[in-house]
Design an enzyme around this catalytic site. Structure first.
Site, short mmCIF file in Angstrom:
data_model
loop_
_atom_site.label_atom_id
_atom_site.label_comp_id
_atom_site.label_asym_id
_atom_site.label_seq_id
_atom_site.Cartn_x
_atom_site.Cartn_y
_atom_site.Cartn_z
CD GLU A 81 -2.97 0.89 2.37
OE1 GLU A 81 -3.16 -0.23 2.89
OE2 GLU A 81 -3.54 1.92 2.76
CE LYS A 258 -5.88 -1.39 5.65
NZ LYS A 258 -5.01 -0.54 4.83
CG ASP A 274 1.68 -16.67 12.65
OD1 ASP A 274 0.80 -16.02 12.04
OD2 ASP A 274 1.53 -17.84 13.03
CG HIS A 372 -3.98 6.83 0.02
ND1 HIS A 372 -3.16 5.98 0.71
CD2 HIS A 372 -4.76 6.07 -0.76
CE1 HIS A 372 -3.44 4.74 0.36
NE2 HIS A 372 -4.41 4.77 -0.53
P1 NAD Z 1 10.19 -23.00 16.34
O1 NAD Z 1 9.32 -24.19 16.30
O2 NAD Z 1 11.16 -22.85 15.24
O3 NAD Z 1 10.88 -23.07 17.78
C1 NAD Z 1 11.72 -22.11 18.32
C2 NAD Z 1 12.74 -22.89 19.10
O4 NAD Z 1 13.97 -22.16 19.12
C3 NAD Z 1 12.42 -23.06 20.56
O5 NAD Z 1 11.60 -24.15 20.79
C4 NAD Z 1 13.79 -23.25 21.21
O6 NAD Z 1 14.09 -24.61 21.29
C5 NAD Z 1 14.74 -22.60 20.21
N1 NAD Z 1 15.46 -21.43 20.72
C6 NAD Z 1 16.76 -21.13 20.47
N2 NAD Z 1 17.12 -19.98 21.06
C7 NAD Z 1 16.02 -19.51 21.68
C8 NAD Z 1 15.75 -18.34 22.44
N3 NAD Z 1 16.69 -17.40 22.67
N4 NAD Z 1 14.50 -18.16 22.91
C9 NAD Z 1 13.54 -19.06 22.67
N5 NAD Z 1 13.73 -20.20 21.96
C10 NAD Z 1 14.97 -20.42 21.47
O7 NAD Z 1 9.36 -21.66 16.41
P2 NAD Z 1 8.18 -21.26 17.36
O8 NAD Z 1 8.48 -19.89 17.78
O9 NAD Z 1 7.90 -22.27 18.42
O10 NAD Z 1 6.92 -21.28 16.39
C11 NAD Z 1 6.73 -20.26 15.44
C12 NAD Z 1 6.15 -20.83 14.18
O11 NAD Z 1 5.03 -21.64 14.46
C13 NAD Z 1 5.68 -19.75 13.26
O12 NAD Z 1 6.16 -20.03 11.96
C14 NAD Z 1 4.16 -19.90 13.29
O13 NAD Z 1 3.59 -19.47 12.07
C15 NAD Z 1 3.97 -21.36 13.53
N6 NAD Z 1 2.74 -21.83 14.16
C16 NAD Z 1 1.80 -20.96 14.63
C17 NAD Z 1 0.65 -21.47 15.24
C18 NAD Z 1 -0.33 -20.50 15.82
O14 NAD Z 1 -0.09 -19.31 15.85
N7 NAD Z 1 -1.49 -20.92 16.31
C19 NAD Z 1 0.48 -22.83 15.39
C20 NAD Z 1 1.48 -23.68 14.92
C21 NAD Z 1 2.60 -23.18 14.30
#
Ligand code: NAD
Length: 415
Positions: A81, A258, A274, A372
């Site tokens: 946009e 928005k 996300d 805009h």
């Molecule tokens: P991920 O699964 O890649 O896990 C992150 C991992 O990084 C942690 O589990 C930990 O083991 C590691 N890590 C390393 N250094 C860290 C630090 N400093 N702090 C925290 N963790 C550290 O990612 P995630 O964040 O668990 O999940 C995000 C993804 O999941 C996004 O892509 C999202 O779109 C997707 N997702 C979203 C939903 C939802 O929103 N309802 C559901 C399922 C999946």
């Protein structure tokens, strides 16, 4: 703001990239990633989603002038946009006069929910709370990384839901997810403890899943906008009236919010967040009283300056998800210069407040269409088939005539 970022919009692409490279200390490879337009090839896309057939690019721009908690930021924004990046930069410039944005946030606790049925909720609640230590210990055994960092599952709470098909017990795990968005680790922990929850309660665990309503990851921001820079006392008063409209009418509030999300989501896109999770939580929060309302608040201070405030849940990460996979998201995160997920949350909240300020300032003064439509005119000229050497002249002419439309762009092109 440095000299090199002033009048950033007047620079050409190479000059802009030179500035960003220098300020963010980009490597040659990181600069090449920005130059490559898009960052991922088909192979990566094919690994990210199912049935991939290609990739799809959006513009990536840089919002300038941001001073947040006394730190300078260049904010990468991915958005289709026009006027959003200009508006954010302009608002940030005005906010600097009184010290920029002040933003703080809560702890980074995600909320995981386990739905338990076929139980007497009161006695099951007592049993669950009595087994908190055991549940937390099992949950934390599912993530060595978080446990080693002193993070992970911290609290267990219970709530009773009355539903038309009977009462349910909702067991909630509060998990310190550190610098991750934490969806996967939360889901893993919920699934991991569900059999124990069933054993303790004698019930049946149905759903085991993260709640995206991340109210334990709140972010709160504010900024003072100088009344003279805003356009004088009358404009300040009109902005407050505009805010009251949004605060009291959901039809206006949705559009108002928005505008907030224009800023937040553009910066969230650039850093690989996300965005659906951010949006869903923000709108639920906006409706927390039962009536959907504004995510921001606007008032005057004792000197007549405009004071803006924002509060919303913000579930973001700087590790995990696609953040460490998408090369452009990685470079954008580096450009931001953030060191933690909570710092990113603060930046996003400030961007949302800035964006909201510019939108309601335009609405409460000259109206939004003037600025805009002038920016949108470029899209219209391009859509009419104008080449790069024709766009400026067509835009100029349409602006002069006050007739910015695809038909006029086509006519002018024909001439
Ligand atoms: P991920 O699964 O890649 O896990 C992150 C991992 O990084 C942690 O589990 C930990 O083991 C590691 N890590 C390393 N250094 C860290 C630090 N400093 N702090 C925290 N963790 C550290 O990612 P995630 O964040 O668990 O999940 C995000 C993804 O999941 C996004 O892509 C999202 O779109 C997707 N997702 C979203 C939903 C939802 O929103 N309802 C559901 C399922 C999946």
């Amino acid at each position: 703001m440095t000299d090199s970022t002033s009048r950033f919009f007047e620079k050409n692409r190479k000059e802009r990239l030179d500035v960003v490279e220098k300020i963010a200390h980009l490597t040659k490879q990181e600069r090449e990633t920005l130059e490559s337009l898009g960052g991922i090839g088909f192979e990566q896309a094919d690994k990210m989603v199912e049935n991939a057939i290609g990739t799809f690019s959006f513009p990536l721009g840089i919002a300038t002038n941001f001073l947040i908690n006394k730190k300078e930021y260049l904010i990468p924004m991915v958005i289709e946009e026009p006027s959003v990046i200009a508006a954010a930069s302009k608002a940030a410039k005005i906010a600097r006069v009184h010290g920029g944005f002040t933003v703080r946030n809560d702890e980074s606790y995600s909320i995981g929910q386990i739905q338990v049925v076929n139980v007497d909720v009161e006695s099951a609640t007592k049993k669950i709370l009595g087994s908190t230590k055991e549940i937390l210990s099992l949950a934390n055994s599912k993530s060595n990384t978080l446990s080693k960092m002193g993070k992970g599952a911290k609290e267990v709470t219970c709530k009773k839901l009355g539903t038309p098909v009977g009462p349910m017990l909702i067991v909630e795990l509060l998990i310190d997810v550190g610098d991750a968005m934490g969806a996967n680790v939360t889901n893993t922990m919920c699934e991991g403890v569900a059999p124990l929850v069933e054993k303790i309660t004698g019930g049946k665990a149905i759903l085991k899943i993260l709640s995206n309503y991340s109210t334990r990851r709140m972010v709160y921001g504010s900024a003072v906008f100088d009344k003279d820079e805003v356009g004088g006392e009358k404009t300040v008063d009109n902005i407050i009236l505009a805010y009251q409209f949004a605060a009291n009418d959901e039809y206006r509030a949705v559009t108002h919010n928005k505008g907030v999300m224009n800023g937040i989501i553009a910066a969230a896109n650039a850093t690989g967040q996300d965005t659906r999770a951010i949006e869903a939580a923000a709108h639920a929060y906006a409706a927390r009283t039962g009536k959907y309302t504004s995510l921001t608040e606007w008032s005057k201070d004792e000197n007549g300056n405009l004071v803006g405030k924002i509060a919303l849940p913000m579930s973001v990460g700087i590790v995990g998800g696609i953040i460490n996979v998408h090369p452009t998201a990685k470079v954008c995160t580096k450009i931001l210069g953030i060191e933690s997920a909570s710092e990113l949350a603060c930046v996003l909240a400030a961007t949302g407040l800035a964006q909201n300020f510019s939108a309601i300032r335009a609405l409460a003064s000259e109206g939004i269409q003037k600025g805009h439509m002038r920016l949108h005119a470029r899209n219209l000229a391009a859509a009419a088939g104008a080449g790069p050497d024709q766009i400026d002249r067509i835009v100029e002419q349409m602006a002069k005539e006050g007739n910015i439309s695809i038909n006029r762009a086509k006519e002018l092109l024909g001439q």
